[in-house]
Design an enzyme around this catalytic site. Structure first.
Site, mmCIF file in Angstrom:
data_model
loop_
_atom_site.group_PDB
_atom_site.id
_atom_site.type_symbol
_atom_site.label_atom_id
_atom_site.label_comp_id
_atom_site.label_asym_id
_atom_site.label_seq_id
_atom_site.Cartn_x
_atom_site.Cartn_y
_atom_site.Cartn_z
ATOM 1 N N LYS A 1 9.499 10.126 -1.488
ATOM 2 C CA LYS A 1 8.770 9.594 -0.332
ATOM 3 C C LYS A 1 9.731 8.900 0.630
ATOM 4 C CE LYS A 1 5.960 5.623 0.886
ATOM 5 N NZ LYS A 1 5.301 4.399 0.378
ATOM 6 N N THR B 1 6.309 0.368 1.901
ATOM 7 C CA THR B 1 7.372 1.153 2.535
ATOM 8 C C THR B 1 6.699 2.247 3.353
ATOM 9 O OG1 THR B 1 8.962 0.727 0.769
ATOM 10 C CG2 THR B 1 9.371 2.640 2.162
ATOM 11 N N LYS C 1 15.071 -0.529 4.869
ATOM 12 C CA LYS C 1 14.632 -0.022 3.564
ATOM 13 C C LYS C 1 14.907 1.464 3.404
ATOM 14 C CE LYS C 1 12.544 0.582 -0.355
ATOM 15 N NZ LYS C 1 11.153 0.218 -0.681
ATOM 16 N N LEU D 1 0.820 -1.201 0.000
ATOM 17 C CA LEU D 1 0.000 0.000 0.000
ATOM 18 C C LEU D 1 0.864 1.265 0.000
ATOM 19 C CD1 LEU D 1 -2.523 -1.418 2.608
ATOM 20 C CD2 LEU D 1 -2.940 -1.106 0.150
ATOM 21 N N PRO D 2 0.271 2.414 -0.335
ATOM 22 C CA PRO D 2 1.072 3.633 -0.520
ATOM 23 C C PRO D 2 1.737 4.198 0.731
ATOM 24 C CG PRO D 2 -1.031 3.819 -1.673
ATOM 25 C CD PRO D 2 -1.121 2.606 -0.797
#
Length: 292
Positions: free
Chosen positions: A244, A94, A169, A65-66
Site C-alpha cells: 500500500k 497513512t 512517511k 484508518l485504512p
C-alpha cells in the site's frame, strides 16, 4: 489531561489508544469491530457506538484508518455533527498527500485545525508507545498535537505544512521497502557463495552495507535481534501494508515527476509476493520469494 476521541482500533490504533489511556487521558474509542472495542475497554478506554459520539466534547480526535477515503468519510461525519471549533484533528493514518491536504483545507474552512501525523514503528512500537510521528501542519497545530502524540511515541517531528507528514512517511517507507529487498538479496547471495548468515551479519552490520533492515529488522531467522523472521514472519509490518505504501509513493512520484526506479521495482516485487497469497506475512518474508 484531555478528553480524546480515538477512531480506528486496528493493529496499530488499539495499542495507540491504550497508551493514551495509560497516560491518563479520557479516551472515547470507536471501531466497527466489537472485539476491538472490548480490547479498548480492557485497556482503559470508554467504548462508544459511533464516531460522532466519541467526538462529543472532545479536545482532540485521533483517527487511524485504512485509506484516504475512510478519513474523508469520517471527517465529513464529524463536520456534520458540529464538533467543537476548538477540537484538534490528528490523522495518524497513512494516506495520499493530496487527500491529507484536502481534508486539512476542509477542516480549516470549518474553523478547525487538522494535522497529518502518520507513524513509523509497526505494531510492537504502537503497543510499547515508541512510535515515530511525522507531523504535517501549522506551527500552532503541531504544538497542540505534540503532547498528545508524545504519549504514544518516542519521537514527534514537525515535517512542515499539511501533507508533509504523509510525504515523509511514504518516502521513508519506499526507502525501507527497497532496502529490505536489497538486504534479502545480499543474504541470499552470501549463502550461495558459501558464507554463513551470522558471519555475513557480523561483517555487514559494521560495514558500509549496514542498514536498519540489516541491524534492526534482519530478515533471516536466528540472526541479529528478535524480529518477525524469528516468529515465522508473523506480526510486524504486513506485506499488504508495505505494498500500500509503495503504491502511494509511486502515485506521489508520478504526480511530482520524480524518477524512482528502485521504489517502482520494490513495488513490483511486493505485488508478486502479495499476489501469491503472502500479504499477511511481515514484509521481510519476501526473502522466501527471492529464495525461490
Amino acid at each position: 489531561m484531555a478528553r480524546i476521541a480515538f477512531i480506528g482500533l486496528g493493529n496499530m490504533g488499539g495499542g495507540m489508544a491504550a497508551n493514551l489511556a495509560k497516560a491518563g487521558h479520557d479516551v472515547r474509542a470507536f471501531d466497527l469491530s466489537s472485539e476491538a472495542l472490548e480490547r479498548a475497554r480492557t485497556a482503559g478506554c470508554l467504548p462508544v457506538e459511533s464516531a460522532a459520539e466519541a467526538a462529543e466534547d472532545a479536545e482532540a480526535i485521533v483517527t487511524m484508518l485504512p485509506a484516504g477515503r475512510h478519513v474523508e468519510a469520517v471527517y465529513a461525519d464529524l463536520f456534520a455533527a458540529n464538533i467543537l471549533p476548538t477540537t484538534l484533528l490528528i490523522d495518524c493514518s497513512t494516506i495520499d498527500v493530496a487527500t491529507a491536504k484536502r481534508v486539512a483545507e476542509t477542516a480549516l474552512a470549518n474553523g478547525i485545525t487538522a494535522v497529518d501525523a502518520p507513524v513509523s514503528g509497526g505494531i510492537g512500537a504502537a503497543n510499547a508507545g515508541t512510535l515515530t510521528f511525522m507531523v504535517g501542519g501549522t506551527d500552532a497545530g503541531f504544538a497542540e498535537a505534540k503532547p498528545i502524540l508524545a504519549a504514544m511515541g518516542q519521537a514527534v517531528i514537525h515535517a512542515g505544512g499539511n501533507g508533509t507528514g504523509q510525504a515523509a512517511k511514504i518516502a521513508n517507507n519506499m526507502l525501507l521497502g527497497a532496502t529490505m529487498v536489497a538486504t534479502c538479496e545480499a543474504f541470499l547471495l552470501a549463502e550461495k557463495l558459501g558464507l554463513d548468515a551470522q558471519t555475513f551479519y557480523d561483517i555487514s552490520s559494521v560495514s558500509s552495507g549496514q542498514s536498519w533492515s540489516m541491524t534492526r529488522y534482519c530478515p533471516v531467522p536466528g540472526v541479529g535481534p528478535d524480529t518477525p523472521a524469528d516468529h515465522e514472519y508473523q506480526g510486524g509490518f504486513a506485506t499488504a501494508l508495505m505494498l500500500k505504501d509503495l503504491k502511494l509513493a509511486a502515485e506521489a512520484a508520478s504526480g511530482a515527476r520524480a524518477d524512482t526506479p528502485m521504489g517502482t521495482k520494490a513495488a513490483e516485487l511486493y505485488q508478486r509476493f502479495a499476489d501469491d497469497g503472502q500479504g499477511g506475512l511481515d514484509f521481510s518474508a519476501i526473502i522466501k520469494m527471492l529464495r525461490g
